[in-house]
Design an enzyme around this catalytic site. Structure first.
Site, short mmCIF file in Angstrom:
data_model
loop_
_atom_site.label_atom_id
_atom_site.label_comp_id
_atom_site.label_asym_id
_atom_site.label_seq_id
_atom_site.Cartn_x
_atom_site.Cartn_y
_atom_site.Cartn_z
N LEU A 176 0.81 -1.21 0.00
CA LEU A 176 0.00 0.00 0.00
C LEU A 176 0.85 1.26 0.00
O LEU A 176 0.47 2.27 -0.58
CB LEU A 176 -0.93 0.01 1.22
CG LEU A 176 -2.04 -1.04 1.25
CD1 LEU A 176 -2.80 -0.97 2.58
CD2 LEU A 176 -2.99 -0.86 0.08
N GLY A 177 1.98 1.21 0.66
CA GLY A 177 2.81 2.41 0.72
C GLY A 177 4.05 2.20 1.55
O GLY A 177 4.20 1.21 2.27
N GLY A 211 6.68 4.31 4.28
CA GLY A 211 6.79 5.46 5.16
C GLY A 211 8.19 5.59 5.70
O GLY A 211 9.10 4.85 5.32
N GLY A 257 8.89 2.26 7.69
CA GLY A 257 8.68 0.92 7.16
C GLY A 257 7.69 0.89 6.01
O GLY A 257 7.54 1.87 5.27
N VAL A 289 3.69 -0.61 4.47
CA VAL A 289 2.32 -0.99 4.81
C VAL A 289 1.78 -1.87 3.69
O VAL A 289 1.83 -1.49 2.51
CB VAL A 289 1.41 0.23 5.02
CG1 VAL A 289 0.00 -0.21 5.40
CG2 VAL A 289 1.97 1.16 6.08
N LYS A 346 1.22 -3.07 8.92
CA LYS A 346 2.33 -2.13 8.94
C LYS A 346 3.55 -2.80 9.56
O LYS A 346 3.49 -3.33 10.68
CB LYS A 346 1.98 -0.86 9.72
CG LYS A 346 3.12 0.16 9.73
CD LYS A 346 2.69 1.49 10.33
CE LYS A 346 3.81 2.51 10.23
NZ LYS A 346 3.42 3.83 10.73
N ASP A 352 2.09 13.38 15.20
CA ASP A 352 2.44 13.22 13.78
C ASP A 352 1.22 13.42 12.87
O ASP A 352 1.00 12.65 11.93
CB ASP A 352 3.05 11.83 13.56
CG ASP A 352 3.87 11.75 12.26
OD1 ASP A 352 4.26 12.83 11.75
OD2 ASP A 352 4.11 10.65 11.78
#
Length: 348
Positions: free
Chosen positions: A74-75, A77, A80, A82, A97, A191
């Site tokens: 999914l992505g 960051g 790490g 996801v 995650k 955040d």
């Protein structure tokens, strides 16, 4: 000398104790309900036949890391990756995650404990992404999270370029309710930014990555990727030495103001479009310069809301509960606002 002999006990034949009469004032007995996983009518489907979304109350004990299979990425960051993952038995979909930063074993154990505490605090809010499990294995920390099929506000902004005030008011209302819940439980998010505000196709906006630990934040601070996170920090967090090293929930209000202003103008508001966001530049614009101003063509209410959030003095910033009654949100109160148009350009 005579030895004492125990006397033989006399048997009492036919001895019966009467059963006490039941007080009619008590309620009639009834069988206890079966646990959710054993209920004969619970087949994991909702009333319309679709797969139920996992809930923190029913799924929190059932999700095990070995029960999940990764579907796609999914992505990525700062800490790490996801993945979209599916439960092998019941078919529920989660976001998995993986925090891949190398930590000392003692720090990892503390991280898992802190995330577990935060997870339990946030299990009852519909405005916070639910966490169904925290695991530590092979030097990695894995979090099993609620899957939000609409992506992040950052995805929406990349597709839409700008987001109008009508939609921002609805997004803001839901985010503030999430922050109000976190802050009431003494949790500072630390955040808030577009990539940590998630949307789903049911028009829900939820806060993700709550309760980032001090240890994790310190580790990320050693990496260049941390610049993307610190860009949304409040002045007192960016320069703790100049602010007594103290910050509280008002730091999240600053970050929310920057996030909304970015959605309104289409770029990070503290820098010119295309300007590189490095540490010295961010330090100067956040701590030494005046806060960014809302666009001149924005409504007076939106301008007032942004200025309230972006107070350099943390004491002057309003609380999440106070902002829920701000005229910017009151103007749209009672009006139905579907967020579906924001998701139309996304490939879901």
């Amino acid at each position: 000398m005579d030895v004492p002999v125990a006397k033989e006990r006399r048997s009492r034949k036919g001895l019966k104790l009467p059963i006490p009469a039941r007080d009619s004032g008590f309620a009639k007995p009834c069988p206890l309900p079966l646990p959710p996983s054993l209920h004969p009518l619970d087949n994991g489907l909702s009333c319309n036949g679709s797969r139920k979304q996992p809930s923190a109350s029913s799924e929190i004990r059932d999700v095990c890391l070995d029960d999940l299979e990764r579907l796609d990425l999914l992505g990525r960051g700062s800490s790490g990756k996801v993945y979209r993952a599916r439960h092998k038995r019941n078919g529920n979909v989660y976001a998995l995650k993986i925090i891949q930063q190398q930590h000392d074993p003692g720090v990892r154990k503390h991280l898992v404990k802190e995330m577990e505490i935060s997870r339990r605090f946030c299990a009852n809010s519909p405005y916070v992404v639910q966490c169904y499990g925290v695991f530590e294995r092979g030097g990695e920390i894995s979090l099993v999270l609620e899957y939000m099929d609409g992506g992040t506000l950052a995805n929406v902004l990349a597709a839409q370029r700008k987001i109008s005030e009508r939609y921002l008011a609805e997004v803001t209302r839901q985010v503030l309710k999430g922050l109000m819940y976190l802050h009431s439980n003494k949790i500072v998010h630390r955040d808030i930014k577009p990539s940590n505000l998630l949307i789903n196709c049911r028009q829900q906006v939820k806060i993700a990555d709550f309760g980032v630990s001090t240890e994790l934040a310190h580790t990320l601070a050693q990496c260049n990727s941390f610049v993307g996170t610190c860009a949304y920090m409040s002045p007192e967090r960016f320069d703790p030495d100049g602010n007594g090293g103290h910050y509280d929930c008002s730091a999240d209000i600053w970050s929310l103001g920057l996030t909304l202003l970015e959605c309104a103008v289409g770029h990070f508001p503290c820098l010119d479009p295309g300007q590189k966001a490095d540490w010295p530049t961010l330090m100067w614009v956040i701590c030494m310069s005046d806060p960014p101003s809302p666009p001149a063509d924005a409504s007076p209410e939106f301008q007032s809301f942004i200025r309230s959030c972006l107070q350099k003095d943390a004491v002057q910033r309003p609380t999440a509960s106070w902002l829920l009654n701000h005229p910017f949100l009151k103007n749209y109160e009672g009006q139905s606002c579907s967020l579906s148009p924001l998701l139309e350009r996304l490939q879901l």
